[in-house]
Write a protein that holds these residues in place. Structure first.
Motif, PDB file in Angstrom:
ATOM      1  N   PRO A  72      70.493  15.927  97.220  1.00 21.37           N
ATOM      2  CA  PRO A  72      71.133  15.703  95.920  1.00 21.37           C
ATOM      3  C   PRO A  72      70.539  14.472  95.231  1.00 21.37           C
ATOM      4  O   PRO A  72      70.180  13.497  95.880  1.00 21.37           O
ATOM      5  CB  PRO A  72      72.609  15.468  96.285  1.00 21.37           C
ATOM      6  N   VAL A  73      70.466  14.532  93.931  1.00 20.18           N
ATOM      7  CA  VAL A  73      69.969  13.409  93.129  1.00 20.18           C
ATOM      8  C   VAL A  73      71.154  12.699  92.507  1.00 20.18           C
ATOM      9  O   VAL A  73      71.927  13.300  91.751  1.00 20.18           O
ATOM     10  CB  VAL A  73      68.999  13.900  92.040  1.00 20.18           C
ATOM     11  N   ALA A  74      71.309  11.420  92.846  1.00 17.05           N
ATOM     12  CA  ALA A  74      72.441  10.644  92.336  1.00 17.05           C
ATOM     13  C   ALA A  74      72.045   9.798  91.131  1.00 17.05           C
ATOM     14  O   ALA A  74      72.714   9.820  90.095  1.00 17.05           O
ATOM     15  CB  ALA A  74      73.008   9.756  93.440  1.00 17.05           C
ATOM     16  N   ASP A  75      70.956   9.047  91.265  1.00 14.32           N
ATOM     17  CA  ASP A  75      70.522   8.143  90.201  1.00 14.32           C
ATOM     18  C   ASP A  75      69.142   8.551  89.706  1.00 14.32           C
ATOM     19  O   ASP A  75      68.281   8.957  90.501  1.00 14.32           O
ATOM     20  CB  ASP A  75      70.472   6.701  90.712  1.00 14.32           C
ATOM     21  N   VAL A  76      68.943   8.421  88.403  1.00 11.67           N
ATOM     22  CA  VAL A  76      67.664   8.775  87.805  1.00 11.67           C
ATOM     23  C   VAL A  76      67.033   7.519  87.211  1.00 11.67           C
ATOM     24  O   VAL A  76      67.594   6.900  86.305  1.00 11.67           O
ATOM     25  CB  VAL A  76      67.832   9.849  86.710  1.00 11.67           C
ATOM     26  N   ASP A  77      65.874   7.138  87.753  1.00 15.48           N
ATOM     27  CA  ASP A  77      65.137   5.980  87.259  1.00 15.48           C
ATOM     28  C   ASP A  77      63.928   6.461  86.476  1.00 15.48           C
ATOM     29  O   ASP A  77      63.306   7.483  86.812  1.00 15.48           O
ATOM     30  CB  ASP A  77      64.681   5.093  88.413  1.00 15.48           C
ATOM     31  N   ILE A  78      63.576   5.687  85.471  1.00 18.95           N
ATOM     32  CA  ILE A  78      62.477   6.031  84.587  1.00 18.95           C
ATOM     33  C   ILE A  78      61.507   4.861  84.521  1.00 18.95           C
ATOM     34  O   ILE A  78      61.923   3.711  84.365  1.00 18.95           O
ATOM     35  CB  ILE A  78      62.995   6.353  83.172  1.00 18.95           C
ATOM     36  N   ALA A  79      60.232   5.140  84.670  1.00 23.08           N
ATOM     37  CA  ALA A  79      59.188   4.124  84.486  1.00 23.08           C
ATOM     38  C   ALA A  79      58.553   4.355  83.122  1.00 23.08           C
ATOM     39  O   ALA A  79      58.361   5.505  82.692  1.00 23.08           O
ATOM     40  CB  ALA A  79      58.135   4.229  85.582  1.00 23.08           C
ATOM     41  N   THR A  80      58.223   3.270  82.441  1.00 27.11           N
ATOM     42  CA  THR A  80      57.675   3.407  81.095  1.00 27.11           C
ATOM     43  C   THR A  80      56.580   2.384  80.820  1.00 27.11           C
ATOM     44  O   THR A  80      56.576   1.281  81.380  1.00 27.11           O
ATOM     45  CB  THR A  80      58.792   3.251  80.039  1.00 27.11           C
ATOM     46  N   ARG A  81      55.700   2.758  79.938  1.00 26.54           N
ATOM     47  CA  ARG A  81      54.673   1.830  79.447  1.00 26.54           C
ATOM     48  C   ARG A  81      55.214   0.946  78.331  1.00 26.54           C
ATOM     49  O   ARG A  81      54.549  -0.001  77.924  1.00 26.54           O
ATOM     50  CB  ARG A  81      53.462   2.623  78.956  1.00 26.54           C
ATOM     51  N   ARG A  82      56.405   1.251  77.838  1.00 23.68           N
ATOM     52  CA  ARG A  82      57.007   0.436  76.776  1.00 23.68           C
ATOM     53  C   ARG A  82      57.475  -0.903  77.333  1.00 23.68           C
ATOM     54  O   ARG A  82      57.935  -0.999  78.472  1.00 23.68           O
ATOM     55  CB  ARG A  82      58.209   1.158  76.179  1.00 23.68           C
ATOM     56  N   GLN A  83      57.407  -1.933  76.508  1.00 21.77           N
ATOM     57  CA  GLN A  83      57.904  -3.255  76.880  1.00 21.77           C
ATOM     58  C   GLN A  83      59.437  -3.261  76.812  1.00 21.77           C
ATOM     59  O   GLN A  83      60.038  -2.543  75.990  1.00 21.77           O
ATOM     60  CB  GLN A  83      57.349  -4.307  75.923  1.00 21.77           C
ATOM     61  N   PRO A  84      60.100  -4.048  77.650  1.00 18.73           N
ATOM     62  CA  PRO A  84      61.571  -4.019  77.680  1.00 18.73           C
ATOM     63  C   PRO A  84      62.233  -4.373  76.358  1.00 18.73           C
ATOM     64  O   PRO A  84      63.259  -3.776  75.988  1.00 18.73           O
ATOM     65  CB  PRO A  84      61.934  -5.012  78.784  1.00 18.73           C
TER      66      PRO A  84
END
Length: 214
Positions: free
Chosen positions: A47-59
């Motif tokens: 099961p997938v509980a948390d979804v993390d995203i990586a991005t090239r955008r600056q915070p």
């Protein structure tokens, strides 16, 4: 990603409108990919509980764009590139690609990056350095994590001693992930290294160790 690369198993969670909305906000697959646990656990049929995203955008860009789009942006770890976005009631951790500049076993000084391979190279284990395009489901696996997951191996990225010296908590994390994903006997050289490095755990605060178990 290359032609014929593995696919993320089809599942309702990665078609959710809230997730699609966040990916679109960030600019789509050229700018943002799923990363880490959600990809790993999907491949392991968990099961997938948390979804993390990586991005090239600056915070800072992420915060401004999210607020302009009516999303709530929480600077949970903005100094290290992490912003929590809340879209339609769902939470997503969005972290800018980065590389370590200095480390002391407890904390790191980082610089933001736009290089997916550079971001993968600073992660702990190959099974945690898996990225996926949320539109196509194609997986980007720069360190061989898919093969290690299939083989039940928890393998450090790069030189194991260096990875541990960068962050002593990785000693505990190795055992945590091996208990969940490992199969068969553990690698003897890795166990001997973990035993030799175990005294480094004394440098960690109880709070940080406790948080790692959450």
């Amino acid at each position: 990603m290359t032609q014929g690369s593995p696919q993320l198993p089809d599942a309702p969670w990665w078609h959710e409108p809230a997730l699609q909305r966040v990916i679109a906000l960030l600019g789509g697959g050229d700018w943002a990919r799923l990363v880490g646990g959600a990809v790993r656990d999907s491949l392991a049929n968990l099961p997938v509980a948390d979804v993390d995203i990586a991005t090239r955008r600056q915070p800072d860009w992420v915060v401004r764009a999210a607020e302009a789009a009516g999303m709530k942006a929480i600077p949970t770890g903005i100094a290290h590139g992490t912003v929590t976005l809340i879209a339609d009631g769902a939470r997503f951790e969005v972290t800018t690609l980065r590389r370590d500049v200095t480390t002391d076993g407890r904390r790191a000084t980082i610089l933001f990056s736009d290089d997916w391979a550079e971001d993968a190279a600073r992660r702990d284990f190959t099974i945690n350095a898996l990225y996926a395009d949320v539109a196509s489901g194609q997986i980007y696996d720069p360190t061989g994590g898919i093969a290690d997951l299939a083989a039940g191996q928890v393998r450090f990225i790069g030189e194991p001693a260096r990875r541990i010296d960068e962050d002593h908590l990785r000693i505990l994390r190795w055992f945590r992930f091996f208990s969940r994903f490992g199969r068969g006997a553990a690698d003897i050289a890795t166990l001997e290294l973990l035993r030799a490095k175990a005294p480094l755990l004394r440098s960690l605060s109880r709070e940080r160790v406790a948080r790692s178990e959450e």
